[in-house]
Design a protein around this motif. Structure first.
Motif, PDB file in Angstrom:
ATOM      1  N   UNK A 143       0.868  -1.241  -0.017  1.00 32.87           N
ATOM      2  CA  UNK A 143      -0.085   0.011   0.010  1.00 32.87           C
ATOM      3  C   UNK A 143       0.830   1.281  -0.054  1.00 32.87           C
ATOM      4  N   UNK A 144       1.804   1.300   1.020  1.00 29.46           N
ATOM      5  CA  UNK A 144       2.512   2.815   1.158  1.00 29.46           C
ATOM      6  C   UNK A 144       3.616   2.626  -0.228  1.00 29.46           C
ATOM      7  N   UNK A 145       3.970   1.598  -0.574  1.00 28.70           N
ATOM      8  CA  UNK A 145       4.950   1.678  -2.112  1.00 28.70           C
ATOM      9  C   UNK A 145       4.101   2.701  -2.863  1.00 28.70           C
ATOM     10  N   UNK A 146       2.847   2.823  -3.015  1.00 28.83           N
ATOM     11  CA  UNK A 146       2.133   3.415  -4.047  1.00 28.83           C
ATOM     12  C   UNK A 146       1.926   4.616  -3.669  1.00 28.83           C
ATOM     13  N   UNK A 147       1.720   5.000  -2.175  1.00 31.33           N
ATOM     14  CA  UNK A 147       1.427   6.007  -1.630  1.00 31.33           C
ATOM     15  C   UNK A 147      -0.111   6.187  -1.979  1.00 31.33           C
ATOM     16  N   UNK A 148      -1.004   4.721  -1.717  1.00 29.16           N
ATOM     17  CA  UNK A 148      -2.352   4.929  -1.957  1.00 29.16           C
ATOM     18  C   UNK A 148      -3.046   5.547  -0.763  1.00 29.16           C
ATOM     19  N   UNK A 149      -4.096   6.354  -1.324  1.00 26.48           N
ATOM     20  CA  UNK A 149      -5.055   7.222  -0.572  1.00 26.48           C
ATOM     21  C   UNK A 149      -5.915   6.218   0.131  1.00 26.48           C
ATOM     22  N   UNK A 150      -6.382   5.269  -0.830  1.00 27.05           N
ATOM     23  CA  UNK A 150      -7.751   4.435  -0.214  1.00 27.05           C
ATOM     24  C   UNK A 150      -7.245   2.864  -0.569  1.00 27.05           C
ATOM     25  N   UNK A 151      -7.969   2.075   0.118  1.00 21.17           N
ATOM     26  CA  UNK A 151      -7.728   0.497   0.034  1.00 21.17           C
ATOM     27  C   UNK A 151      -8.726   0.060   0.138  1.00 21.17           C
ATOM     28  N   UNK A 152      -9.738  -0.389  -0.834  1.00 26.58           N
ATOM     29  CA  UNK A 152     -10.947  -1.287  -0.889  1.00 26.58           C
ATOM     30  C   UNK A 152     -10.689  -2.664  -0.594  1.00 26.58           C
ATOM     31  N   UNK A 153     -11.223  -2.949   0.509  1.00 30.01           N
ATOM     32  CA  UNK A 153     -11.096  -4.349   1.211  1.00 30.01           C
ATOM     33  C   UNK A 153     -12.355  -4.858   1.861  1.00 30.01           C
ATOM     34  N   UNK A 154     -12.518  -6.085   2.092  1.00 30.99           N
ATOM     35  CA  UNK A 154     -13.503  -6.719   3.000  1.00 30.99           C
ATOM     36  C   UNK A 154     -13.285  -6.367   4.459  1.00 30.99           C
ATOM     37  N   UNK A 155     -14.232  -6.389   5.201  1.00 27.98           N
ATOM     38  CA  UNK A 155     -14.149  -6.399   6.687  1.00 27.98           C
ATOM     39  C   UNK A 155     -12.967  -6.973   7.462  1.00 27.98           C
ATOM     40  N   UNK A 156     -12.718  -8.229   6.851  1.00 27.88           N
ATOM     41  CA  UNK A 156     -11.665  -8.888   7.574  1.00 27.88           C
ATOM     42  C   UNK A 156     -10.243  -8.320   7.485  1.00 27.88           C
ATOM     43  N   UNK A 157     -10.092  -7.409   6.619  1.00 28.96           N
ATOM     44  CA  UNK A 157      -8.774  -6.802   6.468  1.00 28.96           C
ATOM     45  C   UNK A 157      -8.553  -5.417   7.350  1.00 28.96           C
ATOM     46  N   UNK A 158      -9.805  -4.980   7.885  1.00 30.96           N
ATOM     47  CA  UNK A 158      -9.720  -3.796   8.409  1.00 30.96           C
ATOM     48  C   UNK A 158      -8.463  -3.674   9.460  1.00 30.96           C
ATOM     49  N   UNK A 159      -8.431  -4.685  10.146  1.00 36.13           N
ATOM     50  CA  UNK A 159      -7.338  -4.830  11.168  1.00 36.13           C
ATOM     51  C   UNK A 159      -5.887  -4.487  10.618  1.00 36.13           C
ATOM     52  N   UNK A 160      -5.664  -5.295   9.384  1.00 38.82           N
ATOM     53  CA  UNK A 160      -4.434  -5.085   8.765  1.00 38.82           C
ATOM     54  C   UNK A 160      -4.099  -3.602   8.234  1.00 38.82           C
ATOM     55  N   UNK A 161      -5.166  -2.754   7.950  1.00 35.36           N
ATOM     56  CA  UNK A 161      -5.252  -1.591   7.592  1.00 35.36           C
ATOM     57  C   UNK A 161      -5.043  -0.604   8.569  1.00 35.36           C
ATOM     58  N   UNK A 162      -5.298  -0.896   9.844  1.00 33.94           N
ATOM     59  CA  UNK A 162      -5.151  -0.108  10.862  1.00 33.94           C
ATOM     60  C   UNK A 162      -3.542  -0.173  11.226  1.00 33.94           C
ATOM     61  N   UNK A 163      -3.151  -1.425  11.370  1.00 35.12           N
ATOM     62  CA  UNK A 163      -1.531  -1.624  11.397  1.00 35.12           C
ATOM     63  C   UNK A 163      -0.995  -0.769  10.221  1.00 35.12           C
ATOM     64  N   UNK A 164      -1.314  -0.933   9.272  1.00 35.89           N
ATOM     65  CA  UNK A 164      -0.583  -0.087   8.029  1.00 35.89           C
ATOM     66  C   UNK A 164      -0.407   1.263   8.380  1.00 35.89           C
ATOM     67  N   UNK A 165      -1.585   1.650   8.860  1.00 30.32           N
ATOM     68  CA  UNK A 165      -1.393   3.169   9.251  1.00 30.32           C
ATOM     69  C   UNK A 165      -0.430   3.453  10.535  1.00 30.32           C
TER      70      UNK A 165
END
Ligand code: AMP
Ligand code: TRP
Length: 329
Positions: free
Chosen positions: A134-156
């Motif tokens: 995600x960070x490699x491309x400086x992505x502003x948004x990441x569309x995923x299912x609910x099960x990936x929400x925790x991984x996205x928090x960790x990414x931030x």
């Protein structure tokens, strides 16, 4: 300049309607609005053993399915993660700013680790590699299912920690969940998420399931002991069937209620089956056409990797400079 979006799917197992409604359908809807990069994340897949020949064909199959559901290689970059080496390179740099405790807390890690005799280090590192994607491309948004929400928090959290140690470097990516369909449940066990790795015959509807098989799975889906739909007391199985219908049809909640309230379960299932099939049939036809064209999928993946490679290189260079790693003048 358009904002960038990145998301990915692992080329393991068979893509199912949960992957479609939770992720892919959303990707198609936003691909024109953002500068879009869709990854087939094969480096993630090998965090658990994959048969090499099967993995190779699954990468191509997944890319073809991306296009069959409506991702357009002219608008979007469709790429295989392992063909852009900066994903793994950035993952190492991020690993060095990530406390092990953060990784050990991830629920997906805990569930997968329990299922293995020996837990590979890659399984623990999995979310760091995802942060790197995600960070490699400086992505502003990441569309995923609910099960990936925790991984996205960790990414931030990882991005923030890096930024505070080395100075503002990464854009904070937002999680983009679908309103309906963010969590499709197993048809046989509606208390469990529909999953690629669950092998029960009636569990998931794969996007490439033969049509009569898909219909049978829906007709046999677990419901409850009530005879008909009652919106005041929905059991998990019936609620899941209604969600699937709503996510495919785009109907409002009021329309759903007006149409289905009081309907007998047998009739509900027939209508859900028809709705699912009406969506699967054209998708499967496109898939067969795409796969029939020799070399086409490979050429899309090659072009996708070429298109994103300059971004990837420039982010890694910036990160190296920030960290004081050697960069050629
Ligand atoms: P994976 O199958 O783990 O590679 O997941 C690919 C994408 O599909 C991710 O964005 C997941 O959040 C999404 N996804 C997987 N299973 C489901 C499900 N049962 N319901 C909704 N979304 C899902
Ligand atoms: N971990 C995600 C999943 O299993 C797949 C994934 C890997 C991903 N890298 C990503 C999703 C980056 C979004 C962004 O579903």
């Amino acid at each position: 300049m358009k904002k960038r979006v990145f998301s990915g799917v692992q080329p393991s197992g068979n893509l199912h309607i949960g992957n479609y409604l939770g992720a892919l359908k959303n990707w198609v809807e936003i691909q024109g609005e953002y500068e879009s990069i869709w990854g087939i994340v094969d480096l993630h897949a090998v965090t658990v053993y994959q048969d090499p020949a099967e993995l190779r064909s699954k990468v191509l199959e997944t890319a073809a399915l991306f296009m069959a559901v409506g991702l357009d290689p002219k608008q979007s970059a469709i790429m295989a993660q392992s063909s852009v080496p900066e994903h793994a390179e950035l993952a190492w740099m991020l690993t060095c700013v990530t406390p092990v405790g953060w990784l050990e807390r991830m629920t997906q890690y805990k569930a997968k680790a329990l299922a293995q005799e020996t837990v590979g280090d890659g399984l623990l590192q999995y979310p760091v590699l995802m942060a790197a994607d995600i960070l490699l491309y400086q992505a502003a948004i990441v569309p995923v299912g609910d099960d990936q929400a925790q991984h996205l928090e960790l990414t931030r959290d990882i991005a923030q920690r890096f930024n505070s140690l080395y100075g503002e470097t990464f854009v904070m990516p937002a999680t983009h969940l679908p309103i309906v369909g963010s969590r499709v449940m197993g048809l046989d066990e509606p208390d469990k998420k529909m999953s690629k790795s669950t092998t029960g015959a009636g569990h998931a509807i794969a996007l490439l399931d033969p049509i009569d098989q898909a219909r049978k799975k829906i007709m046999r889906a677990t419901t409850d002991s009530n005879p008909a739909v009652d919106f005041a007391a929905l059991g998990a199985g019936v609620e899941n069937l209604l969600n699937i219908f709503q996510a495919f049809s785009g109907w409002t909640s009021e329309k759903m209620r007006g149409h289905f309230h009081g309907m007998r379960y047998g009739d509900l299932k027939k209508q859900v089956a028809e709705m699912v099939i009406a969506n699967l049939e054209p998708l499967q036809k496109r898939y067969r056409e795409i796969m029939a064209e020799p070399g086409y999928v490979d050429s899309v993946l090659k072009e996708g990797a070429e298109r994103v490679s300059p971004f990837a290189k420039s982010t890694v260079r910036l990160v190296k400079e920030r960290m004081g790693l050697y960069t050629e003048a």
